[in-house]
Scaffold this active site. Structure first.
Site, PDB file in Angstrom:
ATOM      1  N   ASP A 117      14.712   0.545 -48.223  1.00 23.05           N
ATOM      2  CA  ASP A 117      15.073   1.554 -49.217  1.00 23.05           C
ATOM      3  C   ASP A 117      16.217   2.385 -48.645  1.00 23.05           C
ATOM      4  O   ASP A 117      16.130   2.853 -47.517  1.00 23.05           O
ATOM      5  CB  ASP A 117      13.862   2.443 -49.523  1.00 23.05           C
ATOM      6  CG  ASP A 117      14.184   3.467 -50.598  1.00 23.05           C
ATOM      7  OD1 ASP A 117      14.794   3.087 -51.613  1.00 23.05           O
ATOM      8  OD2 ASP A 117      13.817   4.650 -50.429  1.00 23.05           O
ATOM      9  N   GLU A 177      17.243  -2.889 -52.898  1.00 20.00           N
ATOM     10  CA  GLU A 177      17.507  -2.539 -54.292  1.00 20.00           C
ATOM     11  C   GLU A 177      18.967  -2.802 -54.612  1.00 20.00           C
ATOM     12  O   GLU A 177      19.839  -2.465 -53.812  1.00 20.00           O
ATOM     13  CB  GLU A 177      17.228  -1.053 -54.501  1.00 20.00           C
ATOM     14  CG  GLU A 177      16.083  -0.782 -55.446  1.00 20.00           C
ATOM     15  CD  GLU A 177      15.813   0.703 -55.542  1.00 20.00           C
ATOM     16  OE1 GLU A 177      15.456   1.152 -56.636  1.00 20.00           O
ATOM     17  OE2 GLU A 177      15.946   1.413 -54.541  1.00 20.00           O
ATOM     18  N   ASP A 191       9.679   7.513 -49.259  1.00 22.54           N
ATOM     19  CA  ASP A 191      10.634   6.464 -48.907  1.00 22.54           C
ATOM     20  C   ASP A 191       9.958   5.195 -48.395  1.00 22.54           C
ATOM     21  O   ASP A 191      10.335   4.084 -48.749  1.00 22.54           O
ATOM     22  CB  ASP A 191      11.621   6.990 -47.871  1.00 22.54           C
ATOM     23  CG  ASP A 191      12.380   8.194 -48.404  1.00 22.54           C
ATOM     24  OD1 ASP A 191      12.925   8.089 -49.517  1.00 22.54           O
ATOM     25  OD2 ASP A 191      12.399   9.234 -47.727  1.00 22.54           O
TER      26      ASP A 191
END
Ligand SMILES: [Zn+2]
Length: 356
Positions: A164, A248, A330
């Protein structure tokens, strides 16, 4: 014709770009490649310094310019009108094989007898097929060489990780590792602001202004260098340790439009991080799996799947209402990205948009 801003062209294309623009504006003519080449001959007579470099470079410039115009006239690309390079900006020339000689680790330009005094960052794997010489805004020269080589794949490991990207930490992994963020820009920001304030007060074209401009450019370069270096180390470790890296897919351009986040995001260097991760993965035989950016990686509890409706960016920790477990925003997101990425991989999907 409406002239729009943009960046392309080359040092040597200066007279020629003006020529093309004028031909179009005054006579509605577009200049063909052959006319441009004939014009180059005239230019060489007019500006003898054009003969100091190999003609290959000038022809390459014409080709680059032609493709810039082709792009401009292609309605699908919505490219900008070719623009002059700024004198103080980054300059570069690209040389194909006929314009340089490579021998025993030394590069000599055509029309020159002495090899370039290069401090190599690493030995070349083979003879380069083309080289690019550039000068950055701080006045430093660089040479990059295009070489073909077979990359060495790393031994396969069973480890798979979710990553992330964040602001407080550049990245957080599903294993719970937080990278920390060195905040290079922040540290230098005060100094930069001070220098830029002083720069604004200097008279245009003055020696003092030029000196200060170099100083500001050097500071910018220093920030960029240390940031890139930190990202190189981080991506190298991640690639060495993991076979599959789930991440992502980010709409960074869109995010940077958010003024509150823009500076922090540019400072963190997400785009560069992803770029490095992808090419290093390709070289090492690793796999980067992209998870759809609309996947609610932060709002979903990784333990029980409970989804919170609202989650302000400032809230870093909370207790899940579904299972009662404490959640670190996170690490939870990284775990979700890992799960989604691996699910996508199992379905055979890779790349952007996988596993939403
Ligand atoms: Zn839960």
């Amino acid at each position: 014709m409406v002239l729009r801003g943009g960046g392309c062209g080359n040092v040597a294309s200066l007279p020629d770009l003006a020529y093309r623009t004028e031909a179009y504006q005054q006579h509605g003519e577009s200049v063909s490649s052959s006319t441009a080449e004939k014009r180059l001959v005239d230019l060489k007579a007019e500006f003898p310094w054009l003969k100091d470099v190999s003609s290959v470079i000038l022809q390459q410039t014409l080709r680059d310019q032609k493709s810039a115009f082709d792009n401009f006239f292609n309605p699908k690309l919505r490219a900008r009108y070719p623009r002059f390079k700024r004198k103080g900006g980054r300059q570069s020339i690209r040389l194909t094989k006929a314009a340089f000689r490579y021998r025993e680790g030394e590069i000599t330009l055509a029309k020159s007898k002495v090899p370039l005094p290069i401090r190599w960052s690493r030995p070349l794997p083979c003879e380069p097929s083309s080289i690019t010489i550039s000068q950055d805004r701080a006045g430093r020269y660089f040479i990059s060489c295009l070489c073909e080589f077979a990359p060495n794949a790393l031994p396969i490991t069973p480890r798979m990780v979710g990553i992330d990207l964040g602001l407080t930490d550049l990245f957080i992994t599903s294993d719970g590792a937080k990278s920390g963020n060195s905040h290079h820009l922040k540290r230098y920001e005060a100094k930069l602001a001070y220098l830029q304030r002083r720069l604004a007060k200097k008279r245009k074209g003055s020696n003092n202004r030029n000196k200060l401009r170099r100083k500001v450019a050097r500071l910018h370069v220093k920030i960029a260098d240390s940031r890139r270096d930190a990202i190189h180390k981080a991506t190298r470790t991640l690639i060495n340790e993991n076979q599959v890296l789930c991440i992502e897919s980010l709409n960074i351009t869109g995010m940077v439009k958010n003024r509150h986040l823009a500076k922090a995001i540019s400072d963190a260097g997400w785009g560069e991080f992803v770029r490095q991760l992808e090419y290093k993965a390709a070289w090492a035989g690793r796999q980067v799996v992209k998870v759809n950016q609309w996947f609610p990686s932060s709002k979903l509890c990784h333990g029980c799947g409970h989804k919170v409706d609202k989650l302000p960016l400032s809230q870093r920790h909370w207790h899940c209402k579904g299972c009662g477990e404490p959640i670190d925003r996170d690490i939870n997101a990284a775990k979700n990205i890992r799960t989604a990425g691996l699910a996508g991989l199992a379905c055979g999907a890779t790349g952007a948009g996988a596993a939403a």
